[in-house]
Design a protein around this motif. Sequence first.
Motif, PDB file in Angstrom:
ATOM      1  N   LEU A   1       6.530  -0.146   0.485  1.00  0.00           N
ATOM      2  CA  LEU A   1       5.669   0.914  -0.058  1.00  0.00           C
ATOM      3  C   LEU A   1       6.436   2.235  -0.132  1.00  0.00           C
ATOM      4  O   LEU A   1       6.330   2.973  -1.106  1.00  0.00           O
ATOM      5  CB  LEU A   1       4.419   1.078   0.809  1.00  0.00           C
ATOM      6  N   LYS A   2       7.217   2.501   0.901  1.00  0.00           N
ATOM      7  CA  LYS A   2       8.017   3.730   0.926  1.00  0.00           C
ATOM      8  C   LYS A   2       9.076   3.703  -0.179  1.00  0.00           C
ATOM      9  O   LYS A   2       9.278   4.699  -0.887  1.00  0.00           O
ATOM     10  CB  LYS A   2       8.671   3.876   2.296  1.00  0.00           C
ATOM     11  N   LYS A   3       9.751   2.565  -0.329  1.00  0.00           N
ATOM     12  CA  LYS A   3      10.768   2.462  -1.374  1.00  0.00           C
ATOM     13  C   LYS A   3      10.170   2.684  -2.757  1.00  0.00           C
ATOM     14  O   LYS A   3      10.743   3.381  -3.598  1.00  0.00           O
ATOM     15  CB  LYS A   3      11.429   1.083  -1.323  1.00  0.00           C
ATOM     16  N   THR A   4       9.011   2.096  -2.995  1.00  0.00           N
ATOM     17  CA  THR A   4       8.353   2.244  -4.295  1.00  0.00           C
ATOM     18  C   THR A   4       7.954   3.693  -4.535  1.00  0.00           C
ATOM     19  O   THR A   4       8.154   4.237  -5.631  1.00  0.00           O
ATOM     20  CB  THR A   4       7.111   1.345  -4.366  1.00  0.00           C
TER      21      THR A   4
ATOM     22  N   ALA B   1       4.416   9.632   6.970  1.00  0.00           N
ATOM     23  CA  ALA B   1       3.745   8.959   5.868  1.00  0.00           C
ATOM     24  C   ALA B   1       2.679   8.017   6.424  1.00  0.00           C
ATOM     25  O   ALA B   1       2.659   7.679   7.605  1.00  0.00           O
ATOM     26  CB  ALA B   1       4.760   8.182   5.043  1.00  0.00           C
ATOM     27  N   LEU B   2       1.781   7.611   5.546  1.00  0.00           N
ATOM     28  CA  LEU B   2       0.783   6.591   5.892  1.00  0.00           C
ATOM     29  C   LEU B   2       0.854   5.471   4.866  1.00  0.00           C
ATOM     30  O   LEU B   2       0.721   5.737   3.675  1.00  0.00           O
ATOM     31  CB  LEU B   2      -0.625   7.191   5.894  1.00  0.00           C
TER      32      LEU B   2
ATOM     33  N   PRO C   1       4.478   7.750   1.034  1.00  0.00           N
ATOM     34  CA  PRO C   1       3.094   7.831   0.555  1.00  0.00           C
ATOM     35  C   PRO C   1       2.108   8.170   1.684  1.00  0.00           C
ATOM     36  O   PRO C   1       2.470   8.163   2.847  1.00  0.00           O
ATOM     37  CB  PRO C   1       2.844   6.408   0.052  1.00  0.00           C
ATOM     38  N   GLY C   2       0.877   8.436   1.289  1.00  0.00           N
ATOM     39  CA  GLY C   2      -0.208   8.592   2.248  1.00  0.00           C
ATOM     40  C   GLY C   2      -0.534  10.022   2.609  1.00  0.00           C
ATOM     41  O   GLY C   2      -1.705  10.354   2.815  1.00  0.00           O
ATOM     42  N   ARG C   3       0.498  10.869   2.719  1.00  0.00           N
ATOM     43  CA  ARG C   3       0.268  12.283   3.025  1.00  0.00           C
ATOM     44  C   ARG C   3       1.099  13.153   2.085  1.00  0.00           C
ATOM     45  O   ARG C   3       1.688  14.157   2.501  1.00  0.00           O
ATOM     46  CB  ARG C   3       0.623  12.583   4.484  1.00  0.00           C
ATOM     47  N   THR C   4       1.130  12.765   0.834  1.00  0.00           N
ATOM     48  CA  THR C   4       1.938  13.500  -0.140  1.00  0.00           C
ATOM     49  C   THR C   4       1.477  14.948  -0.268  1.00  0.00           C
ATOM     50  O   THR C   4       2.257  15.815  -0.676  1.00  0.00           O
ATOM     51  CB  THR C   4       1.877  12.795  -1.509  1.00  0.00           C
ATOM     52  N   GLU C   5       0.223  15.222   0.106  1.00  0.00           N
ATOM     53  CA  GLU C   5      -0.254  16.604   0.053  1.00  0.00           C
ATOM     54  C   GLU C   5       0.441  17.471   1.110  1.00  0.00           C
ATOM     55  O   GLU C   5       0.366  18.704   1.055  1.00  0.00           O
ATOM     56  CB  GLU C   5      -1.777  16.663   0.240  1.00  0.00           C
TER      57      GLU C   5
END
Length: 462
Positions: free
Chosen positions: A108-111, A96-97, A66-70
């Motif tokens: 958070l990463k796993k989710t 990621a962030l 997450p965080g920089r999915t763009e």
Amino acid sequence: MKYDFLFKNGQVVLNDLVKQVDVAVKDGRITAIGERLEGEAVEVVNAEGQYVMPGMIDTHVHICEPGRTEWEGFITGTKALAAGGTTSYVDMPLNALPATVDKESLNLKKTAASGKNYVDYALYGGLVPDNLGKLEELSDEGVVAYKCFMSTCGSNIPGDFVNVDDYTLYTGMKKLAEIGHFLSIHAENAQITDRLGQEFEKQGKTTPTDYAASRPVFTEVDSVKRALYLAKETGCKLHFVHISTAEAVEEITRARKEGQDVTVETCPHFLTISLEQFEKLGPVAKCAPPLRDDEEQRKLWQSLKEGKIDMITSDHSPCPPDMKHSESNNIFEVWGGITGCQNNVDLMFDEAVLKRNMPVTDFVRMIAKNPARRFNFKNKGEIAVGKDADIILIDPNQSYVVEKEGLYYRHPHSPYIGRKINCRVTKTFVRGNLVFDVNEGIVGEPIGKLVVNHKKTQAMTS
């Protein structure tokens, strides 16, 4: 017996030989290998004229969710991996962030990853200056390894990854030695490369060749030697990522002969794109360490052919196109990372096997067997009875030109666009599930599972 799949007529790459045999798959596992296997199959895969080999295990991938999915997300990134013949990968603790440096950020990463992967995956934990007390909780939560930077990295954004100082490196190695994990290292001398880069910019030296000159060979070798010495003192197991020079490989080889537990990887771009080509390609080919000149590349190939390099990884490090652009044509201002995981297998098969006569078994050892062994993927990395049916087909007689329209990345830019590759991955199976077909594209929904590496369990979890 009734099988789910029966691969027939292909050249099957086994541990020490290539042989035309049948490979049977049932319930996601390889159940039989032999000539003219008896039994029915739901589907027969005719692999005539092609190699049947284990899928690549790419142990160096940056998915920015997450965080920089763009920049790149699990869906787009793993479509590209599947299309390129990768069946498992290990996600780095950046970009990621927040960075994956504790239990909370790992969860958070796993989710974020759940239900979005087309191939199987595992996760890194990070070693940074403020998480020395959190390394064991990352182990308990299933990370397969740890990563640190000796070069400068990160940003001013809260939660971003940060490089280690010498105390963190030494103390972190001691802790990882205690809990039995290995540490992967980006090895470049930060003080020298940072200052050289600053001086070059002041002098208006801002071309790709100048950027490479600001990160000379000795800055990689110096950091490799220092890390090896600290690892020897602490008993820490090491893995060196994206090594770009034969001299660094020689230092690692020497340490291994002296008894240290250390492995090394390099990447396709260091073997297929020279500094001279970087000057023509521009920002799309910027990475760290930098691309080297023809002579350095030749020496790195020799190290690879001599078996001194354990594995090949992509170091897929994507970003939006605007981060690869500088209004002043200053190469130091643009993002340093190469988007390239979709062309790992076929590009390297072309360059190593077809053009340089590397034995196919050696090639498979570097893309599958050795990564599985180092990262403890017990059910993967080989065409063998009982292993996961992570299988790819590659046609050595089918060539193609890399085109932007055929790339699955969120942002389809790559230094390989326009390059002719003289072979092609035609099918990718993950645990017996077809996820890519050269004629159909990506097949089905994401079925990738998380590989965890607890001290207490080696399991596959959804």
